[in-house]
Design an enzyme around this catalytic site. Structure first.
Site, PDB file in Angstrom:
ATOM      1  N   GLY A   1      63.101 196.395   3.066  1.00  0.00           N
ATOM      2  CA  GLY A   1      62.904 196.141   4.001  1.00  0.00           C
ATOM      3  C   GLY A   1      60.699 196.563   4.195  1.00  0.00           C
TER       4      GLY A   1
ATOM      5  N   ASN B   1      58.340 195.153   3.695  1.00  0.00           N
ATOM      6  CA  ASN B   1      57.257 194.411   3.814  1.00  0.00           C
ATOM      7  C   ASN B   1      57.701 194.294   5.529  1.00  0.00           C
ATOM      8  OD1 ASN B   1      55.980 192.666   2.313  1.00  0.00           O
ATOM      9  ND2 ASN B   1      57.829 193.008   0.673  1.00  0.00           N
TER      10      ASN B   1
ATOM     11  N   ARG C   1      77.661 177.496   2.987  1.00  0.00           N
ATOM     12  CA  ARG C   1      76.407 178.387   3.459  1.00  0.00           C
ATOM     13  C   ARG C   1      75.707 177.072   4.757  1.00  0.00           C
ATOM     14  NH1 ARG C   1      72.711 179.295  -0.094  1.00  0.00           N
ATOM     15  NH2 ARG C   1      73.293 178.241  -1.951  1.00  0.00           N
TER      16      ARG C   1
ATOM     17  N   LEU D   1      68.344 179.406   1.963  1.00  0.00           N
ATOM     18  CA  LEU D   1      68.775 178.628   3.018  1.00  0.00           C
ATOM     19  C   LEU D   1      68.631 177.002   2.854  1.00  0.00           C
ATOM     20  CD1 LEU D   1      66.176 180.659   5.334  1.00  0.00           C
ATOM     21  CD2 LEU D   1      68.628 180.361   5.735  1.00  0.00           C
TER      22      LEU D   1
ATOM     23  N   HIS E   1      56.344 185.800  -0.943  1.00  0.00           N
ATOM     24  CA  HIS E   1      57.353 185.431  -2.570  1.00  0.00           C
ATOM     25  C   HIS E   1      56.728 186.576  -3.489  1.00  0.00           C
ATOM     26  CE1 HIS E   1      59.757 184.182  -6.771  1.00  0.00           C
ATOM     27  NE2 HIS E   1      58.244 183.650  -7.213  1.00  0.00           N
TER      28      HIS E   1
ATOM     29  N   THR F   1      59.927 175.217   2.405  1.00  0.00           N
ATOM     30  CA  THR F   1      60.308 174.225   2.583  1.00  0.00           C
ATOM     31  C   THR F   1      61.511 173.867   1.737  1.00  0.00           C
ATOM     32  OG1 THR F   1      58.759 173.531   0.997  1.00  0.00           O
ATOM     33  CG2 THR F   1      57.560 172.906   2.791  1.00  0.00           C
TER      34      THR F   1
ATOM     35  N   LEU G   1      63.008 175.651  -3.719  1.00  0.00           N
ATOM     36  CA  LEU G   1      62.419 176.594  -3.179  1.00  0.00           C
ATOM     37  C   LEU G   1      61.154 177.570  -3.574  1.00  0.00           C
ATOM     38  CD1 LEU G   1      64.276 179.836  -3.554  1.00  0.00           C
ATOM     39  CD2 LEU G   1      64.618 179.642  -5.821  1.00  0.00           C
TER      40      LEU G   1
ATOM     41  N   GLN H   1      50.427 195.044  -2.452  1.00  0.00           N
ATOM     42  CA  GLN H   1      49.316 193.977  -1.979  1.00  0.00           C
ATOM     43  C   GLN H   1      50.299 192.954  -0.761  1.00  0.00           C
ATOM     44  OE1 GLN H   1      45.957 193.220  -2.418  1.00  0.00           O
ATOM     45  NE2 GLN H   1      46.225 195.900  -3.397  1.00  0.00           N
ATOM     46  N   GLU H   2      51.268 192.278  -1.003  1.00  0.00           N
ATOM     47  CA  GLU H   2      52.394 191.717  -0.256  1.00  0.00           C
ATOM     48  C   GLU H   2      52.479 193.056   1.445  1.00  0.00           C
ATOM     49  OE1 GLU H   2      56.346 191.838  -1.972  1.00  0.00           O
ATOM     50  OE2 GLU H   2      56.010 192.074  -3.504  1.00  0.00           O
TER      51      GLU H   2
HETATM   52  C1  GRF Z   1      59.564 191.692  -2.134  1.00  0.00           C
HETATM   53  O1  GRF Z   1      59.176 191.908  -3.515  1.00  0.00           O
HETATM   54  C2  GRF Z   1      59.826 190.608  -1.385  1.00  0.00           C
HETATM   55  O2  GRF Z   1      57.966 189.256  -2.234  1.00  0.00           O
HETATM   56  C3  GRF Z   1      61.068 189.381  -2.749  1.00  0.00           C
HETATM   57  O3  GRF Z   1      61.674 190.650  -2.174  1.00  0.00           O
HETATM   58  C4  GRF Z   1      60.878 192.190  -1.971  1.00  0.00           C
HETATM   59  C5  GRF Z   1      61.603 192.634  -0.517  1.00  0.00           C
HETATM   60  O4  GRF Z   1      60.791 194.007  -0.545  1.00  0.00           O
HETATM   61  N1  GRF Z   1      61.094 188.696  -1.918  1.00  0.00           N
HETATM   62  P1  GRF Z   1      61.813 194.570   0.720  1.00  0.00           P
HETATM   63  O5  GRF Z   1      62.302 194.603   0.984  1.00  0.00           O
HETATM   64  O6  GRF Z   1      60.004 193.853   1.715  1.00  0.00           O
HETATM   65  O7  GRF Z   1      60.653 196.407   0.230  1.00  0.00           O
END
Ligand code: GRF
Length: 215
Positions: A12, A14, A65, A93, A109, A141, A144, A173-174
């Protein structure tokens, strides 16, 4: 103020970056809930500590699913979000779910899409010997890791990088681009035109960050 629901599966970080941006007054959204498909996700505790409603919906408890997707949508919609933010949500999803949230479902991503969709992006980037890697925020979309790109950040791949060092450089950077993308959405500045994203009022260049990192 726009309402967002964040979906996670693990750490978590992000999600934390989004909470921090909100707390710093840089992200004008109400975080209505954090939902995890894994009851043991570390991020659920972080969300609860931040005073955010957090819920677990264990995908293993559902027959398939479609049943999980339907329950998840019901859970999300109880919070009436304007935007659903996938932040390390590790479940594919289905098409019905994705269509239900068309134009209001974002994902992050860890690669410069369309390169390296799927898993193990950092190791694959190293194996291919690419010199530039990065991360992408995009509208979701049914395909995937595909969909209109909102913002990307690029980082160098350095000699001697391991999967871990490269992942850490990308993750930093995310944490920059996800709050930025959500902010643009919250400000009503993201327009989808012919399957591409236009950021109103921003020079085109602001949706591409070239991260520092070379000594
Ligand atoms: C991140 O690298 C995100 O891009 C990918 O999974 C990871 C999740 O990290 N989809 P976090 O749970 O946000 O720390």
């Amino acid at each position: 103020m726009k309402r967002i629901v964040i979906l996670i599966s693990g750490r978590g970080s992000n999600m934390e970056a989004l909470i921090a941006a909100r707390d710093a007054g840089k992200l004008p959204v109400a975080i209505a809930a954090v939902i995890s498909n894994r009851p043991d996700a570390q991020g659920l505790k972080t969300a609860a500590r931040a005073g955010i409603a957090s819920e677990a919906l264990d995908h293993k408890a559902f027959a398939g699913r479609a049943a999980f997707d339907a329950a998840l949508a019901e859970c999300i919609d109880r919070h009436a979000p304007d935007l659903v933010v996938l932040a390390g949500f590790m479940r594919i999803l289905g098409e019905d779910f994705v269509r239900h949230y068309e134009g209001r479902l974002l994902n992050i991503h860890p690669s410069l899409l369309p390169a390296f969709p799927g898993l193990h992006t950092h190791q694959r980037a190293l194996d291919e010997g690419v010199r530039v890697h990065g991360c992408t925020v995009h509208f979701v979309t049914p395909a995937l890791d595909h969909g209109p790109i909102v913002i990307q950040a690029a980082v160098p791949v350095l000699d001697g990088d391991s999967e871990e060092t490269l992942a850490a450089r990308v993750l930093a950077q995310e944490h920059v681009i996800y709050p930025q993308a959500v902010r643009w959405f919250a400000e009503g500045r993201l327009q989808l035109i012919d399957g591409r994203v236009r950021v109103a009022g921003a020079g085109g260049g602001t949706a591409a960050l070239i991260a520092p990192g070379l000594d």
